[in-house]
Design a protein around this motif. Structure first.
Motif, PDB file in Angstrom:
ATOM      1  N   PHE A 410      71.425  31.552  74.488  1.00  0.00           N
ATOM      2  CA  PHE A 410      71.812  30.196  74.854  1.00  0.00           C
ATOM      3  C   PHE A 410      73.072  30.194  75.713  1.00  0.00           C
ATOM      4  O   PHE A 410      73.180  29.465  76.682  1.00  0.00           O
ATOM      5  CB  PHE A 410      72.034  29.341  73.608  1.00  0.00           C
ATOM      6  CG  PHE A 410      70.789  29.127  72.793  1.00  0.00           C
ATOM      7  CD1 PHE A 410      69.553  28.960  73.401  1.00  0.00           C
ATOM      8  CD2 PHE A 410      70.840  29.096  71.405  1.00  0.00           C
ATOM      9  CE1 PHE A 410      68.400  28.754  72.657  1.00  0.00           C
ATOM     10  CE2 PHE A 410      69.695  28.892  70.645  1.00  0.00           C
ATOM     11  CZ  PHE A 410      68.469  28.724  71.274  1.00  0.00           C
ATOM     12  N   GLU A 411      74.046  30.999  75.303  1.00  0.00           N
ATOM     13  CA  GLU A 411      75.316  31.032  76.027  1.00  0.00           C
ATOM     14  C   GLU A 411      75.956  32.407  75.872  1.00  0.00           C
ATOM     15  O   GLU A 411      75.687  33.138  74.912  1.00  0.00           O
ATOM     16  CB  GLU A 411      76.294  29.975  75.499  1.00  0.00           C
ATOM     17  CG  GLU A 411      75.902  28.540  75.815  1.00  0.00           C
ATOM     18  CD  GLU A 411      76.998  27.551  75.460  1.00  0.00           C
ATOM     19  OE1 GLU A 411      78.180  27.959  75.410  1.00  0.00           O
ATOM     20  OE2 GLU A 411      76.676  26.381  75.234  1.00  0.00           O
ATOM     21  N   ALA A 412      76.820  32.728  76.846  1.00  0.00           N
ATOM     22  CA  ALA A 412      77.691  33.896  76.744  1.00  0.00           C
ATOM     23  C   ALA A 412      79.101  33.434  77.072  1.00  0.00           C
ATOM     24  O   ALA A 412      79.302  32.670  78.017  1.00  0.00           O
ATOM     25  CB  ALA A 412      77.245  34.992  77.708  1.00  0.00           C
ATOM     26  N   ASN A 413      80.071  33.853  76.272  1.00  0.00           N
ATOM     27  CA  ASN A 413      81.451  33.393  76.407  1.00  0.00           C
ATOM     28  C   ASN A 413      82.376  34.571  76.682  1.00  0.00           C
ATOM     29  O   ASN A 413      82.366  35.555  75.932  1.00  0.00           O
ATOM     30  CB  ASN A 413      81.907  32.681  75.125  1.00  0.00           C
ATOM     31  CG  ASN A 413      80.969  31.547  74.745  1.00  0.00           C
ATOM     32  OD1 ASN A 413      81.008  30.488  75.344  1.00  0.00           O
ATOM     33  ND2 ASN A 413      80.091  31.788  73.781  1.00  0.00           N
ATOM     34  N   SER A 414      83.188  34.461  77.740  1.00  0.00           N
ATOM     35  CA  SER A 414      84.113  35.546  78.083  1.00  0.00           C
ATOM     36  C   SER A 414      85.348  35.547  77.198  1.00  0.00           C
ATOM     37  O   SER A 414      86.038  36.563  77.094  1.00  0.00           O
ATOM     38  CB  SER A 414      84.529  35.444  79.549  1.00  0.00           C
ATOM     39  OG  SER A 414      85.189  34.208  79.787  1.00  0.00           O
ATOM     40  N   LYS A 415      85.637  34.410  76.578  1.00  0.00           N
ATOM     41  CA  LYS A 415      86.772  34.313  75.648  1.00  0.00           C
ATOM     42  C   LYS A 415      86.249  33.676  74.359  1.00  0.00           C
ATOM     43  O   LYS A 415      86.531  32.517  74.067  1.00  0.00           O
ATOM     44  CB  LYS A 415      87.911  33.502  76.273  1.00  0.00           C
ATOM     45  CG  LYS A 415      88.523  34.187  77.505  1.00  0.00           C
ATOM     46  CD  LYS A 415      89.587  33.320  78.135  1.00  0.00           C
ATOM     47  CE  LYS A 415      90.311  34.058  79.248  1.00  0.00           C
ATOM     48  NZ  LYS A 415      89.448  34.478  80.351  1.00  0.00           N
ATOM     49  N   PRO A 416      85.474  34.451  73.608  1.00  0.00           N
ATOM     50  CA  PRO A 416      84.773  33.868  72.459  1.00  0.00           C
ATOM     51  C   PRO A 416      85.717  33.370  71.371  1.00  0.00           C
ATOM     52  O   PRO A 416      86.757  33.969  71.112  1.00  0.00           O
ATOM     53  CB  PRO A 416      83.916  35.031  71.942  1.00  0.00           C
ATOM     54  CG  PRO A 416      84.594  36.271  72.439  1.00  0.00           C
ATOM     55  CD  PRO A 416      85.199  35.891  73.757  1.00  0.00           C
ATOM     56  N   GLY A 417      85.310  32.264  70.750  1.00  0.00           N
ATOM     57  CA  GLY A 417      86.036  31.774  69.583  1.00  0.00           C
ATOM     58  C   GLY A 417      85.875  32.725  68.408  1.00  0.00           C
ATOM     59  O   GLY A 417      85.052  33.638  68.434  1.00  0.00           O
ATOM     60  N   ARG A 418      86.637  32.483  67.369  1.00  0.00           N
ATOM     61  CA  ARG A 418      86.665  33.432  66.253  1.00  0.00           C
ATOM     62  C   ARG A 418      86.346  32.753  64.918  1.00  0.00           C
ATOM     63  O   ARG A 418      86.754  33.211  63.856  1.00  0.00           O
ATOM     64  CB  ARG A 418      88.024  34.128  66.205  1.00  0.00           C
ATOM     65  CG  ARG A 418      88.399  34.788  67.544  1.00  0.00           C
ATOM     66  CD  ARG A 418      89.644  35.622  67.448  1.00  0.00           C
ATOM     67  NE  ARG A 418      89.492  36.765  66.578  1.00  0.00           N
ATOM     68  CZ  ARG A 418      88.922  37.911  66.928  1.00  0.00           C
ATOM     69  NH1 ARG A 418      88.405  38.065  68.135  1.00  0.00           N
ATOM     70  NH2 ARG A 418      88.839  38.918  66.075  1.00  0.00           N
ATOM     71  N   SER A 419      85.597  31.674  64.985  1.00  0.00           N
ATOM     72  CA  SER A 419      85.328  30.904  63.764  1.00  0.00           C
ATOM     73  C   SER A 419      84.499  31.691  62.756  1.00  0.00           C
ATOM     74  O   SER A 419      84.632  31.476  61.546  1.00  0.00           O
ATOM     75  CB  SER A 419      84.621  29.595  64.109  1.00  0.00           C
ATOM     76  OG  SER A 419      83.375  29.839  64.739  1.00  0.00           O
ATOM     77  N   ILE A 420      83.637  32.615  63.224  1.00  0.00           N
ATOM     78  CA  ILE A 420      82.796  33.337  62.259  1.00  0.00           C
ATOM     79  C   ILE A 420      83.621  34.224  61.334  1.00  0.00           C
ATOM     80  O   ILE A 420      83.175  34.572  60.235  1.00  0.00           O
ATOM     81  CB  ILE A 420      81.696  34.184  62.945  1.00  0.00           C
ATOM     82  CG1 ILE A 420      82.302  35.324  63.775  1.00  0.00           C
ATOM     83  CG2 ILE A 420      80.775  33.322  63.782  1.00  0.00           C
ATOM     84  CD1 ILE A 420      81.263  36.335  64.254  1.00  0.00           C
ATOM     85  N   PHE A 421      84.836  34.591  61.752  1.00  0.00           N
ATOM     86  CA  PHE A 421      85.635  35.513  60.950  1.00  0.00           C
ATOM     87  C   PHE A 421      86.282  34.848  59.739  1.00  0.00           C
ATOM     88  O   PHE A 421      87.015  35.494  58.984  1.00  0.00           O
ATOM     89  CB  PHE A 421      86.673  36.213  61.830  1.00  0.00           C
ATOM     90  CG  PHE A 421      86.052  37.016  62.935  1.00  0.00           C
ATOM     91  CD1 PHE A 421      85.217  38.084  62.641  1.00  0.00           C
ATOM     92  CD2 PHE A 421      86.254  36.690  64.257  1.00  0.00           C
ATOM     93  CE1 PHE A 421      84.615  38.814  63.647  1.00  0.00           C
ATOM     94  CE2 PHE A 421      85.660  37.408  65.276  1.00  0.00           C
ATOM     95  CZ  PHE A 421      84.833  38.482  64.969  1.00  0.00           C
TER      96      PHE A 421
END
Length: 457
Positions: A410-421
């Motif tokens: 769906f998407e690729a992010n060069s500066k991904p968020g870190r909510s999964i951590f």
């Protein structure tokens, strides 16, 4: 693989550098220059006189190369009778404040955690912005965190710069563009992870790549309502996404019911409430929901029938990073279950992070999905690197898996968020991604030193 050694300082008015006993080097060609970042200093370099496996640095040398006193470990490598004392990594960002406890505002804690891995890697990372550069003396006022609080130290220009600008607005500023170009041109400093990905541009660049085109849902720039009608006929539902959106903001899901011949639009309104509206025509939907929005700034994306948990759609966040050998690896993976009535799985929309063992108790199904996600993430990482400019060191992918276990990006992010951590079982992956983010700086530095001709872009 660089080896990391403890650092000890000793009093001496001469510039002296003691090499650890375990550092392999030809004794006939001991270095006579010590380099930290872009600073070079002639020095007496010799084996540690006590045969100890530590780095010894005289006070005069430490002062001359502007080595922060609290740096307690360094990686070493040599080239042309020069010894490189660690890798100086400048983390460039914006949004600095005047508060000592949180000098980079709400993101201070993120940067503090990023800097905390420095000793284990033998690198010297620091945070800085455009106002902290002393061009005349080739120095930077860098923000350091050695575990007790934020400190500012003057250090040389770094070997490499890790771009952590917070948003597209800050990276479009002319002063940033000029600063980046000057540091690259005059000092040969490579930047990695520059720029946010543009959703449509990325899809257009990848769709002709035969290795990855089967992972891409149909995605196009909004032209007319006829395009939406056609895609609704083909896929039953579609997504309208802002071209430069983030965090799931502004995403609308439009569904067409063939039985009732009605259109449904699910979205999050300005009051942060999930809405579901029904219309008898697409034109009426557009005039109501998007009356104050310019649809030309949206992309239209094929809807996918996703795997679900208790009737709620699941998508997957997969992080990839380049390591200090320059190789891509999957560093973290998690599922995200959509909140009730939400159009996305983001936490601010009630989404819940779950690891794959929670989502798929059946081991065989879990292995199939996990293997598919890993393969897709690695293939797409290579394809993005080949089709986009600049040095890319990390990517955060948002994947969907349909009922046939086909993987969709769906998407690729060069500066991904870190909510999964935030998930307790992903703490070690949190640490791994932070380490790898800086490890890639080691790789780029060594490439710049050993193969400068390959670094010209």
């Amino acid at each position: 693989m660089l080896h990391t050694f403890k650092v000890e300082h000793f009093q001496d008015e001469e510039c002296i550098f003691y090499l650890p006993s375990g550092f392999r080097i030809d004794e006939d060609t001991l270095p006579h220059t010590v380099i930290l970042g872009t600073k070079r200093q002639s020095a007496k370099c010799k084996r540690h006189p006590n045969g100890r496996n530590v780095i010894g640095i005289s006070t005069a040398l430490a002062k001359s190369i502007h080595l922060p006193s609290k740096v307690d470990s360094l990686s070493l490598f040599c080239k042309d009778e020069c010894v490189y004392a660690g890798v100086l990594i400048g983390i460039f960002t914006a949004g600095f404040t005047s508060f000592r406890l949180s000098p980079i505002g709400q993101r201070s804690q993120f940067f503090q955690k990023l800097l905390s891995v420095q000793s284990s890697l033998g690198v010297i990372p620091f945070v800085f912005g455009e106002k902290h550069i002393d061009w005349e003396n080739g120095l930077v006022k860098g923000f350091f965190h050695f575990g007790e609080g934020w400190e500012i130290e003057e250090i040389p220009f770094p070997n490499v710069i890790y771009d952590r600008l917070p948003n597209r607005r800050s990276e479009k500023r002319k002063t940033y563009q000029n600063l980046k170009e000057r540091l690259q041109r005059e000092y040969g400093i490579p930047w990695y992870n520059p720029g946010f990905f543009n959703k449509l541009d990325l899809f257009e660049r990848l769709e002709n790549d035969q290795t990855v085109h089967n992972f891409l849902p149909e995605t196009l720039s909004f032209q007319t309502l006829d395009d939406i009608e056609r895609m609704l006929s083909d896929y039953h539902h579609i997504y309208l996404k802002p071209k430069n959106g983030s965090l799931g903001n502004g995403i609308h899901k439009i569904t067409y019911s063939r039985s009732s011949e009605e259109y449904y639009c699910r979205f999050r309104d300005q009051d942060h409430k999930n809405r579901l509206l029904k219309f008898d025509s697409l034109e009426r939907l557009s005039n109501t929901v998007f009356k104050n929005r310019n649809l030309d700034n949206f992309i239209v994306q094929q809807g996918i029938s996703l795997l679900k948990e208790n009737g709620r759609p699941i998508d997957f966040r997969v992080h990839t990073n380049k390591d200090e050998e320059g190789n891509w690896q999957v560093s973290a993976m998690a599922g995200k279950v959509a909140g009730s009535g939400s159009v996305t799985t983001h936490a601010n929309n009630g989404g819940v992070v779950k690891v794959l063992t929670e989502l798929f108790p059946d081991e065989r199904e879990r292995q199939i999905i996990e293997g598919g996600l890993i393969d897709a993430a690695l293939l797409l990482s290579h394809a993005i690197e080949e089709n986009l400019e600049g040095y890319i060191g990390e990517i955060g992918f948002d994947f969907g898996v349909d009922d046939n276990h086909h993987i969709w990006m769906f998407e690729a992010n060069s500066k991904p968020g870190r909510s999964i951590f935030s998930h307790p079982e992903l703490k070690r992956h949190d640490l791994l991604t932070r380490k790898l983010a800086l490890s890639f700086g080691i790789f780029l530095t060594q490439q710049t030193v050993h193969h400068p001709e390959e670094m010209i872009q």
